[in-house]
Design an enzyme around this catalytic site. Structure first.
Site, mmCIF file in Angstrom:
data_model
loop_
_atom_site.group_PDB
_atom_site.id
_atom_site.type_symbol
_atom_site.label_atom_id
_atom_site.label_comp_id
_atom_site.label_asym_id
_atom_site.label_seq_id
_atom_site.Cartn_x
_atom_site.Cartn_y
_atom_site.Cartn_z
ATOM 1 N N LYS A 34 0.866 -1.209 0.000
ATOM 2 C CA LYS A 34 0.000 0.000 0.000
ATOM 3 C C LYS A 34 0.888 1.239 0.000
ATOM 4 O O LYS A 34 0.675 2.159 -0.799
ATOM 5 C CB LYS A 34 -0.879 0.020 1.237
ATOM 6 C CG LYS A 34 -1.548 1.379 1.502
ATOM 7 C CD LYS A 34 -2.419 1.390 2.705
ATOM 8 C CE LYS A 34 -1.707 1.724 3.968
ATOM 9 N NZ LYS A 34 -1.489 3.175 4.214
ATOM 10 N N ASN A 35 1.884 1.274 0.869
ATOM 11 C CA ASN A 35 2.675 2.496 1.035
ATOM 12 C C ASN A 35 3.677 2.731 -0.077
ATOM 13 O O ASN A 35 4.267 3.810 -0.152
ATOM 14 C CB ASN A 35 3.355 2.501 2.405
ATOM 15 C CG ASN A 35 2.319 2.691 3.511
ATOM 16 O OD1 ASN A 35 1.156 3.000 3.233
ATOM 17 N ND2 ASN A 35 2.721 2.472 4.740
ATOM 18 N N CYS A 90 -4.918 12.586 12.091
ATOM 19 C CA CYS A 90 -5.733 11.381 12.216
ATOM 20 C C CYS A 90 -5.494 10.835 13.635
ATOM 21 O O CYS A 90 -4.743 11.413 14.415
ATOM 22 C CB CYS A 90 -5.347 10.360 11.150
ATOM 23 S SG CYS A 90 -3.672 9.783 11.330
ATOM 24 N N ASP A 104 4.520 0.918 11.897
ATOM 25 C CA ASP A 104 3.314 0.270 11.375
ATOM 26 C C ASP A 104 3.176 -1.180 11.826
ATOM 27 O O ASP A 104 2.148 -1.803 11.558
ATOM 28 C CB ASP A 104 3.300 0.327 9.842
ATOM 29 C CG ASP A 104 3.163 1.753 9.355
ATOM 30 O OD1 ASP A 104 3.404 1.991 8.164
ATOM 31 O OD2 ASP A 104 2.846 2.629 10.172
ATOM 32 N N ARG A 137 -8.546 -0.372 4.644
ATOM 33 C CA ARG A 137 -7.659 0.608 4.003
ATOM 34 C C ARG A 137 -6.306 -0.033 3.673
ATOM 35 O O ARG A 137 -5.636 0.396 2.749
ATOM 36 C CB ARG A 137 -7.439 1.803 4.944
ATOM 37 C CG ARG A 137 -8.684 2.637 5.177
ATOM 38 C CD ARG A 137 -8.318 3.888 5.923
ATOM 39 N NE ARG A 137 -7.172 4.508 5.285
ATOM 40 C CZ ARG A 137 -6.358 5.359 5.906
ATOM 41 N NH1 ARG A 137 -6.561 5.666 7.172
ATOM 42 N NH2 ARG A 137 -5.341 5.901 5.277
HETATM 43 C C1 EPZ Z 1 4.272 7.082 5.977
HETATM 44 O O1 EPZ Z 1 3.506 8.180 6.418
HETATM 45 C C2 EPZ Z 1 3.320 5.899 5.951
HETATM 46 N N1 EPZ Z 1 2.194 6.180 5.059
HETATM 47 C C3 EPZ Z 1 2.782 5.622 7.357
HETATM 48 O O2 EPZ Z 1 1.988 4.434 7.296
HETATM 49 C C4 EPZ Z 1 3.959 5.360 8.284
HETATM 50 O O3 EPZ Z 1 3.488 5.153 9.580
HETATM 51 C C5 EPZ Z 1 4.912 6.573 8.245
HETATM 52 O O4 EPZ Z 1 5.339 6.806 6.887
HETATM 53 C C6 EPZ Z 1 6.148 6.366 9.088
HETATM 54 O O5 EPZ Z 1 6.831 5.215 8.643
HETATM 55 C C7 EPZ Z 1 2.382 6.079 3.729
HETATM 56 O O6 EPZ Z 1 3.473 5.814 3.259
HETATM 57 C C8 EPZ Z 1 1.174 6.313 2.865
HETATM 58 P P1 EPZ Z 1 6.267 10.580 7.959
HETATM 59 P P2 EPZ Z 1 4.141 9.668 6.349
HETATM 60 O O7 EPZ Z 1 6.135 11.849 7.178
HETATM 61 O O8 EPZ Z 1 5.086 9.779 5.216
HETATM 62 C C9 EPZ Z 1 6.574 13.776 11.427
HETATM 63 C C10 EPZ Z 1 0.138 3.053 7.626
HETATM 64 O O9 EPZ Z 1 -0.299 2.549 8.662
HETATM 65 N N2 EPZ Z 1 6.485 14.762 10.345
HETATM 66 O O10 EPZ Z 1 7.446 9.694 7.693
HETATM 67 O O11 EPZ Z 1 3.023 10.619 6.434
HETATM 68 C C11 EPZ Z 1 5.279 13.004 11.579
HETATM 69 O O12 EPZ Z 1 4.379 13.699 12.421
HETATM 70 C C12 EPZ Z 1 0.599 4.493 7.613
HETATM 71 O O13 EPZ Z 1 0.299 2.442 6.535
HETATM 72 C C13 EPZ Z 1 6.681 16.109 10.640
HETATM 73 O O14 EPZ Z 1 6.905 16.494 11.793
HETATM 74 O O15 EPZ Z 1 4.960 9.714 7.705
HETATM 75 C C14 EPZ Z 1 5.754 11.722 12.203
HETATM 76 O O16 EPZ Z 1 5.916 11.917 13.583
HETATM 77 C C15 EPZ Z 1 0.294 5.194 8.931
HETATM 78 N N3 EPZ Z 1 6.599 17.020 9.624
HETATM 79 C C16 EPZ Z 1 7.126 11.494 11.567
HETATM 80 O O17 EPZ Z 1 7.535 12.769 11.085
HETATM 81 C C17 EPZ Z 1 6.367 16.631 8.334
HETATM 82 O O18 EPZ Z 1 6.344 17.500 7.440
HETATM 83 C C18 EPZ Z 1 7.149 10.521 10.420
HETATM 84 O O19 EPZ Z 1 6.158 10.931 9.494
HETATM 85 C C19 EPZ Z 1 6.182 15.267 8.059
HETATM 86 C C20 EPZ Z 1 6.256 14.349 9.068
#
Ligand code: EPZ
Length: 430
Positions: A23-24, A117, A307, A399
């Site tokens: 998915k990701n 979320c 995850d 999802r």
């Molecule tokens: C990806 O989300 C995945 N989703 C998430 O999977 C996964 O949990 C996450 O990476 C971490 O591995 C998809 O790939 C579609 P991040 P993403 O930006 O890219 C902070 C699932 O269950 N952050 O790496 O949105 C954020 O708050 C989903 O399949 C900032 O502070 O995650 C978090 O604490 C859930 N500022 C951390 O970084 C930003 O601009 C990692 O977030 C962006 C992120």
């Protein structure tokens, strides 16, 4: 129509299950198809509501999207809009990865900022900071971000934040940089296999990228990209979930068509917990119950994946002693703990750390899914609980897991998907 899962615990899971496509990886790959006006074909795409939704958004942008056969999607984005309306973005935060492809192709984008979320705030400040580092003019007004990349040039971009790198932030900058003049050097880039898969496809489309899979990715802008035919990598999170299903029931489950090298830390922790793990080039086998309490800390790849944290917490319910889970990616990602406690689990949350006091008798109960991975964790715990567990709000599960209950049944689980109207009296949704 709302659906629920009814699970009757006590069955040992044995057998083989094939991992679906990731998915990701699929979501950014679908977004990347907007970077060219030629046809992009994606194979091994999982049949998930998030994937169908991303395809719907691509259609709204003006792309011609087709799903000619199960697992295959084609996208031809000849004429597309740079605007993505709020009512589309708000339902799926991952749609934020359209920013990079719209900016790459059209030199501009206008998108509602996705909301948070249940697993925590989902900011995009690092995405926007990265785009500004490329010379984009970024304005945010009334919850809408507007990006003007007409004067963007390759530059150094630092993607690190307080929780490490950002997966979709890295994807966005890479996609924007493929068609931005000059060389872009992304430091503290995400190293996730899903980012590597995106870069692999972009290179097939004619992009000039190197260093993907390391913390430094370099992209040299080209004039245009062409179509391609790409097969999506296996879903490592789904694979890990089925391995837990085998171990939690003391069974013997093999996941095929997956890549063990994408789960090194997770498999190391399974072994440390006492589960027998064997791997081959494209399969992983887990058998035997866990016997040791372990400590896990979620970190960016190649660390323990956030995850798989909820699923591993369910596994630790079996083990006498004190296990801990520390969330360094989403400190609030413990919605599943309260539901597991309804089944008899003893879990103490202290900030970003959950302590699990295992080997407590678990009994089936009505529980509420809250997010994608929590839903899976509740079902895994229900496999070992005495009696019936009813998991509500199953749409969270759909999802990210393709036909989850059907595939668990093929391994010997007693799990049924039923209409919410079948909920026993008093269990009904509020
Ligand atoms: C990806 O989300 C995945 N989703 C998430 O999977 C996964 O949990 C996450 O990476 C971490 O591995 C998809 O790939 C579609 P991040 P993403 O930006 O890219 C902070 C699932 O269950 N952050 O790496 O949105 C954020 O708050 C989903 O399949 C900032 O502070 O995650 C978090 O604490 C859930 N500022 C951390 O970084 C930003 O601009 C990692 O977030 C962006 C992120």
């Amino acid at each position: 129509m709302l659906q629920v899962a009814r699970i009757r615990g006590g069955h040992v899971l044995k057998g083989t299950v094939r991992a679906a496509g990731s998915k990701n990886a699929s979501l950014p790959l679908l977004a990347a198809s907007l970077l060219t006006g030629e046809t992009v074909t994606l194979r091994n795409v999982p049949d998930l509501s998030d994937v169908r939704y991303m395809a719907e958004i691509l259609g709204h942008q003006g792309a011609i999207v087709a799903n000619p056969e199960p697992g295959v999607w084609t996208v031809r984005a000849e004429q597309i809009s740079h605007r993505t309306p709020y009512d589309l973005v708000r339902k799926m935060r991952a749609s934020v990865c359209l920013l990079g492809s719209l900016i790459g192709r059209l030199r501009q984008a206008e998108m509602a900022i996705p909301g948070g979320c249940v697993i925590g705030p989902r900011p995009i400040d690092l995405h926007l900071k990265g785009l500004e580092a490329l010379g984009c003019v970024v304005t945010v007004e009334a919850g809408v971000v507007q990006v003007d990349a007409s004067r963007a040039r390759g530059d150094m971009v630092f993607m690190g934040g307080p929780m490490g790198s950002t997966v979709l932030g890295t994807a966005n900058i890479v996609m924007a940089a493929t068609l931005t003049p000059g060389v872009t050097r992304i430091e503290c880039a995400a190293r996730e296999p899903e980012v590597v898969d995106l870069c692999t496809m972009l290179i097939q489309m004619g992009a000039k990228i190197r260093g993907h899979g390391t913390g430094i990715i370099e992209v040299e802008g080209v004039a245009s990209l062409h179509g391609c035919d790409h097969t999506v990598i296996a879903d490592r999170i789904e694979a890990g979930t089925y391995l837990v299903a085998g171990a939690i029931t003391g069974g013997d489950v093999t996941v095929t068509h997956c890549d063990p090298s994408h789960l090194t830390t997770f498999l190391d922790k399974l072994r440390e917990a006492g589960v027998q793990v064997e791997t081959g080039p494209d399969f992983i086998r887990a058998h035997g119950k866990p016997t040791q309490a372990v400590e896990i800390i979620t970190e960016p790849y190649p660390g323990f994946p956030t995850d798989l944290q909820a699923q591993f917490m369910a596994l630790q319910l079996l083990v006498d002693g004190r296990s801990t889970v520390t969330e360094k990616i989403y400190p609030a990602r413990f919605m599943h703990a309260a539901e597991l406690q309804r089944m008899g689990a003893e879990i103490a949350i202290d900030g970003a750390t959950a302590a699990i006091y295992g080997d407590r008798p678990l009994s089936g109960a009505p529980v509420m899914a809250s997010d994608l991975r929590a839903s899976a964790a509740l079902i895994l715990a229900a496999l070992i609980a005495k009696g019936e567990t009813w998991v509500q709000r199953l749409y969270h599960l759909d999802r990210g897991y393709e036909r989850f209950e059907e595939r668990l049944r093929s391994l010997g689980a007693d799990v049924e998907r039923l209409p919410a109207s079948d909920l026993p009296k008093g269990f009904a949704e509020d």
